[in-house]
Design a protein around this motif. Structure first.
Motif: not given
Length: 371
Positions: A69-79
């Motif tokens: 969940v937080f690996s996804t969340a981190i990727n999502y920041l700049s996306q």
């Protein structure tokens, strides 16, 4: 000639560097060509649009459970910033790969159990005004966001670091608060827990372990799992962390420890040392024997089998995700923090917004630069 993973990464970095300033639609046509003709991705993994109207929504898809969940969340920041700058409404879809392969995007979006979004994936697709990004969104990061957080245009991670940590995580939080909108019921659960267990017990030290990323943990895995974990950080073993926690007792003078751990044995070791000073959330955890008894390494299980197992135990999977999120939120409310190199620790530090009294980042013997 086959395209290796290293070649793919270099190609993606070169693409972002060279074509970042080109018109949006041109870049997307080129992306599609790269994925279909060069990387030979399956159709469901490739950029596509839904409907023929003007594109309003941009869906970023991540695979559960290989992405946490937080690996996804981190990727999502700049996306998230990438889509916003193109005038699109970003949406996360985090679910089993089998659902994407079968064309059932949004079937069970686990992101929606944790974070709020402007619209569900299902409703966005029904609108017929959607761009669905390549699986993982490899080429769609906002370079300016990456540079502002990490000083490098192609570094989209949030790292676990002690270097200038207050200013670093304040900057990361300024982006995270825009797209990590925790559901109110999660905040409420955590507030009740904090009132129950932390009241009059400050200062509290939070500890996040990641036993899979240790020498002891690595030794439990076989096959593809062992190969995957060898590419991850190598944190100190649990007994070493306990020794460190005892040292910091003198320095920080904390009253209680709040612990997040993967394995039951880790909880037992901490309880034996710290007894009533230890606070944990009661949840389902693996034992060392559970890992040893695995007949097939997790990363070798077919996506269809992962999907079937998920559907048989859907509520249990959701509960485990939520409990992990509770742990991360509560760790971010502690006074001090000791963290392993992992996505969860990066999320704890980001959600804390540089407000800890002090932190200790556990050493990574492999010095993996993506964490």
């Amino acid at each position: 000639m086959s395209v290796t993973e290293n070649m793919k990464r270099k190609m993606m970095n070169s693409y972002r560097r060279i074509f970042g300033g080109f018109p949006y639609r041109w870049r997307k046509k080129l992306e599609k060509l790269i994925y279909e003709e060069i990387l030979k991705k399956e159709k469901y993994m490739v950029l596509h649009t839904v409907g023929k109207g003007e594109i309003v929504y941009c869906i970023f898809r991540f695979v559960y459970p290989s992405m946490g969940v937080f690996s996804t969340a981190i990727n999502y920041l700049s996306q998230f910033q990438y889509a916003k700058k193109e005038g699109l409404i970003p949406i996360i879809d985090w679910e089993c790969e089998e659902a994407y392969a079968a064309g059932r995007d949004g079937e069970c979006n686990l992101w929606d159990y944790v974070f709020e979004q402007e619209i569900t994936v299902d409703d966005a697709i029904k609108s017929g005004c959607v761009m669905v990004e390549t699986l993982g969104g490899d080429l769609c990061f906002d370079n300016k966001t990456c540079k502002e957080i990490n000083g490098r245009r192609n570094d989209y991670r949030i790292h676990v670091t002690q270097e200038k940590w207050r200013s670093y995580y304040k900057k990361a939080y300024s982006y995270a608060e825009q797209c990590w909108k925790l559901r109110p019921e999660i905040q409420e659960w955590c507030n009740v827990f904090l009132d129950t267990y932390f009241k009059n017990e400050h200062p509290v030290m939070g500890v996040m372990l990641r036993e899979s990323f240790t020498e002891e943990g690595n030794s439990l895995y076989t096959g593809m799992d062992k190969k995957v974990f060898k590419k991850h950080p190598l944190n100190p073993d649990i007994k070493d962390v306990i020794s460190l926690a005892k040292e910091y007792k003198k320095k920080w003078k904390y009253k209680k420890i709040f612990l997040s751990a993967e394995f039951c044995e880790s909880i037992d070791l901490f309880k034996a040392e710290f007894e009533n000073d230890l606070i944990v959330i009661d949840k389902e955890r693996n034992t060392v024997n559970d890992i040893r008894k695995m007949e097939i390494p997790a990363f070798e299980i077919k996506q269809s089998a992962v999907y079937d197992t998920f559907n048989k135990n859907r509520q249990n999977s959701i509960d485990n995700i939520l409990t992990y999120v509770y742990e991360v939120v509560i760790l971010s409310k502690c006074d001090y923090f000791i963290g392993a190199h992992c996505g969860g620790a990066a999320a704890v530090l980001t959600l804390n917004n540089g407000m800890f009294r002090d932190i200790c980042v556990l050493p990574d013997k492999r010095n993996v630069k993506t964490y």
